[in-house]
Design a protein around this motif. Structure first.
Motif, short mmCIF file in Angstrom:
data_model
loop_
_atom_site.label_atom_id
_atom_site.label_comp_id
_atom_site.label_asym_id
_atom_site.label_seq_id
_atom_site.Cartn_x
_atom_site.Cartn_y
_atom_site.Cartn_z
N ARG A 390 53.60 37.13 43.86
CA ARG A 390 53.41 38.32 43.01
C ARG A 390 52.33 38.07 41.95
NH1 ARG A 390 55.60 37.31 38.26
NH2 ARG A 390 57.17 35.68 38.28
N LEU A 391 52.10 36.80 41.59
CA LEU A 391 51.08 36.51 40.58
C LEU A 391 49.67 36.76 41.10
CD1 LEU A 391 52.38 33.22 38.93
CD2 LEU A 391 52.02 35.39 37.77
N ASN A 392 49.43 36.51 42.40
CA ASN A 392 48.07 36.72 42.90
C ASN A 392 47.94 37.96 43.79
OD1 ASN A 392 49.53 35.16 44.87
ND2 ASN A 392 47.62 34.77 45.94
N GLU A 393 49.02 38.72 43.91
CA GLU A 393 48.95 39.95 44.70
C GLU A 393 47.86 40.91 44.20
OE1 GLU A 393 52.78 41.68 45.04
OE2 GLU A 393 52.42 42.33 47.11
N PRO A 394 47.72 41.08 42.86
CA PRO A 394 46.68 42.01 42.41
C PRO A 394 45.26 41.51 42.71
CG PRO A 394 48.20 41.42 40.61
CD PRO A 394 48.49 40.51 41.75
N PHE A 395 45.12 40.21 43.02
CA PHE A 395 43.78 39.65 43.19
C PHE A 395 43.36 39.59 44.66
CE2 PHE A 395 45.48 37.81 39.24
CZ PHE A 395 44.55 38.30 38.35
N SER A 396 43.77 40.58 45.42
CA SER A 396 43.43 40.59 46.85
C SER A 396 42.00 41.07 47.04
CB SER A 396 44.38 41.51 47.59
OG SER A 396 44.11 42.84 47.21
N LEU A 397 41.49 40.80 48.23
CA LEU A 397 40.15 41.28 48.58
C LEU A 397 40.14 42.80 48.71
CD1 LEU A 397 37.31 40.32 49.33
CD2 LEU A 397 38.11 39.93 51.66
N GLU A 398 41.31 43.37 49.04
CA GLU A 398 41.38 44.82 49.27
C GLU A 398 41.15 45.63 48.00
OE1 GLU A 398 44.52 43.07 50.74
OE2 GLU A 398 42.85 42.57 52.03
N ARG A 399 41.27 44.98 46.83
CA ARG A 399 41.17 45.78 45.61
C ARG A 399 39.81 46.45 45.47
NH1 ARG A 399 40.50 40.52 43.18
NH2 ARG A 399 38.75 40.38 41.75
N PHE A 400 38.80 45.90 46.15
CA PHE A 400 37.47 46.52 46.04
C PHE A 400 37.40 47.82 46.82
CE2 PHE A 400 37.01 42.10 45.00
CZ PHE A 400 36.33 42.20 43.80
N THR A 402 40.35 49.69 47.42
CA THR A 402 41.32 50.60 46.81
C THR A 402 40.87 51.05 45.43
OG1 THR A 402 42.56 48.80 45.80
CG2 THR A 402 43.26 49.50 47.99
N GLY A 403 39.98 50.29 44.81
CA GLY A 403 39.51 50.64 43.48
C GLY A 403 40.37 50.07 42.37
N HIS A 404 41.39 49.28 42.74
CA HIS A 404 42.25 48.71 41.71
C HIS A 404 41.63 47.44 41.14
CE1 HIS A 404 46.49 48.65 40.05
NE2 HIS A 404 45.92 47.57 39.54
N LEU A 405 40.48 47.59 40.49
CA LEU A 405 39.80 46.44 39.90
C LEU A 405 40.49 46.06 38.59
CD1 LEU A 405 36.06 47.38 40.46
CD2 LEU A 405 37.61 46.16 41.97
N ILE A 406 40.34 44.78 38.22
CA ILE A 406 40.92 44.30 36.97
C ILE A 406 39.75 43.94 36.07
CG2 ILE A 406 42.48 42.60 35.94
CD1 ILE A 406 43.34 42.28 39.08
N ASP A 407 39.37 44.88 35.23
CA ASP A 407 38.11 44.75 34.51
C ASP A 407 38.22 43.77 33.35
OD1 ASP A 407 35.60 45.06 33.56
OD2 ASP A 407 35.98 46.97 32.57
N ALA B 40 33.06 50.28 49.72
CA ALA B 40 33.22 49.06 48.93
C ALA B 40 32.17 48.03 49.34
CB ALA B 40 34.62 48.48 49.12
N ASP B 41 31.90 47.97 50.63
CA ASP B 41 30.90 47.02 51.11
C ASP B 41 29.53 47.35 50.52
OD1 ASP B 41 30.37 44.83 53.24
OD2 ASP B 41 28.76 46.29 53.54
N TYR B 42 29.20 48.64 50.51
CA TYR B 42 27.91 49.06 49.92
C TYR B 42 27.88 48.76 48.41
CZ TYR B 42 24.99 52.29 47.31
OH TYR B 42 24.14 52.82 46.37
N LEU B 43 28.98 49.07 47.72
CA LEU B 43 29.00 48.93 46.26
C LEU B 43 29.02 47.46 45.82
CD1 LEU B 43 31.50 51.38 44.53
CD2 LEU B 43 29.03 51.31 44.31
N PHE B 44 29.88 46.66 46.46
CA PHE B 44 30.19 45.34 45.89
C PHE B 44 29.70 44.15 46.71
CE2 PHE B 44 33.82 48.04 44.37
CZ PHE B 44 33.46 48.06 43.04
N CYS B 45 29.71 44.26 48.03
CA CYS B 45 29.42 43.06 48.83
C CYS B 45 27.92 42.76 48.85
CB CYS B 45 29.96 43.22 50.24
SG CYS B 45 31.75 43.16 50.26
N ARG B 46 27.62 41.48 48.75
CA ARG B 46 26.22 41.07 48.70
C ARG B 46 26.00 39.93 49.68
NH1 ARG B 46 26.09 45.23 46.96
NH2 ARG B 46 25.58 46.01 44.90
#
Lengths: 416, 93
Positions: A390-400, A402-407, B40-46
């Motif tokens: 659960r600690l690294n669940e938010p840090f998945s590759l999918e967040r990019f 889904t838009g759930h970025l951690i700014d 996402a690939d267009y926006l973020f991946c490099r």
């Protein structure tokens, strides 16, 4: 493994310290392992250690293309803290800090972990508002954090210039008393020894040149020392993560940049806390050898060369001299850079990939060192259980996607 | 310190320039038809190339114009400089 203690020190003194065991073996690679960790930095070694220690994985190897401690683990500014703004980041860094607090005992290696306190300076009204917000967020997450006025800062750090005429006037600071430093070489060596002691093969001079896959699942890695079969592969290669990802036909949202640090000539004790300033991209502490250890922000352009841009260096030095005018005549002794993998949201990527049995732990950017034990712990969990903790669940590759970025960029600034 | 040759102003010090990331990223013409992953690939991946990297620089403290640079990201040696719209040197996948 030979235990390090006062008794072993005394015993070895009798034989002129000539009979110490090697801290870790240097085995040749076996034909195959249950788990292969690519990258023998702190994160990789910690992952391997926890894989065996916590999850009883049978055979684990760590493949390091150079030598242990030659990468970013030995190139940072040794700062350990957990005062991050967002819950997701605060939780994982605080978990890591708690592991740090018991790590010297756990791995029987003096990490010279010193919770000397860490000041983050504010130079503008907006800085102060951000600091107050971060302090409150930290307190809600159970992380110690307090506000200091310029007078209190001056009392704590007499060498600092808090006069209102300064180019970057110091208006206040946040203080995390549990933050501080830990010797980075000790962490690399201590973790290599700890991993070795539980049966992990730490293999030096073994560069991974390809990731073999079959039917969408990983089968092993090609290396400079031949093919090594692997049930699972965990990549923890910081700046070179993009190179590894392309071997597996993946693209990552990472850019590799140089991050610089430098030390001065040794001085008598003058600074017993870590001072950092996000606004001017500089941070400074004093090592036990007396050197002023300073760091800059990340360089502006991509680079794998482990050398930094002089313009960035000059900018950070100017800021430090502005804060500590008396350091203006101190000579610089060494300067170096590491290659950090920066993520668009300044948070790591730890988790599964589209390739079965392939895991990535990357994107720590400028904040990797402090997170070493925590990162290794959650990555070991992720590999062993084939699902994120659960600690690294938010840090998945999918967040990019889904838009759930951690700014964390704006929150933590660039100085780590 | 890099010595960068602006195609309009000539060789200048690195500190006059601003780095603007990977070159030749084309904005998708029909974003509404892309999946979230493609966007996402267009926006973020490099590419984040280790070796010859095609990148954009802006002569921020000079003519303020953008141009492209081919630079080795390991040695930092600049191999060529070309204006926007010109084809990149060599073959690209």
């Amino acid at each position: 493994m030979q235990k390090y203690s006062f008794l072993s020190l005394a015993r070895n003194a009798l034989t002129y310290h000539e009979n110490w065991q090697r801290a870790w073996r240097s085995p040749d690679p076996k034909p195959g392992y249950d788990v292969v960790i690519v990258g023998g930095g702190g994160h990789g070694l910690a992952t391997a250690y926890y894989l065996v220690k916590e999850h009883r994985v049978g055979s684990v190897a760590v493949l390091e293309k150079g030598y242990v401690g030659g990468g970013n683990t030995g190139r940072n500014t040794e700062i350990v803290r957990s005062n991050y703004l967002w819950d997701e980041a605060a939780h994982i860094y605080e978990f890591s800090l708690k592991l740090w607090e018991g790590l010297t005992q756990q791995i029987n290696f003096n990490l010279m972990f010193s919770q000397r306190g860490l000041l983050s300076l504010g130079h503008t009204l907006q800085d102060l508002r951000d600091i107050q917000r971060r302090i409150n967020a930290n307190l809600l997450n159970g992380i110690d954090s307090e506000f200091l006025t310029p007078e209190q800062i001056k009392e704590m750090v007499p060498a600092i210039d808090v006069s209102p005429r300064a180019r970057y006037p110091i208006l206040g600071a946040s203080l995390q008393r549990r933050g501080g430093t830990a010797r980075h070489d000790a962490l690399a060596w201590g973790l290599a020894r700890a991993a070795d002691s539980v049966g992990v093969d730490v293999i030096h001079n073994c560069e991974v040149t390809g990731i073999r896959r079959e039917g969408g699942a990983v089968t092993g890695v090609d290396t400079s020392r031949g093919f090594i079969k692997a049930g699972k592969v965990g990549c923890v290669t910081a700046g070179n993560s993009g190179v590894l990802a392309s071997m597996a036909g993946m693209r990552l949202p990472l850019e590799s940049r140089p991050l610089q640090a430098w030390v001065s000539q040794p001085l008598k004790p003058i600074l017993d806390v870590v001072v950092m300033s996000n606004a001017v991209h500089a941070y400074i502490s004093q090592t036990d050898r007396g050197e002023l250890l300073c760091g800059a922000g990340v360089d502006s352009y991509n680079g794998y060369g482990q050398r930094g841009s002089p313009a960035t260096l000059e900018h950070a030095i100017a800021a430090i001299i502005e804060m500590f005018p008396r350091f203006s005549r101190v000579r610089m002794l060494r300067q170096w850079a590491g290659t950090v993998d920066t993520c668009p949201d300044a948070c790591p990527i730890i988790g599964l990939t589209p390739v079965k049995g392939l895991y990535f732990n990357c994107g720590w950017g400028t904040g990797g060192y402090k997170s070493t034990p925590g990162s290794g712990w959650v990555f070991a969990y992720t590999i062993a259980q084939n699902r994120p903790h659960r600690l690294n669940e938010p840090f998945s590759l999918e967040r990019f996607a889904t838009g759930h970025l951690i700014d964390e960029h704006g929150a933590a600034g660039v100085a780590h | 310190m890099l010595l960068i040759e602006c195609p309009w102003c000539g060789p200048r010090d690195e500190s006059e320039f601003a780095y603007s990331g990977e070159a030749h990223i084309v904005r998708p013409l029909t974003p509404e038809e892309l999946t979230d992953e493609e966007w996402a690939d267009y926006l973020f991946c490099r590419r984040n190339t280790r070796g010859d990297h095609l990148e954009q620089w802006c002569h921020a403290s000079g003519c303020r114009r953008y141009f492209n640079v081919q630079r080795d990201t390991v040695t930092y040696r600049i191999k060529s400089v070309y204006k926007p719209g010109e084809p990149p040197p060599g073959d690209r996948p």
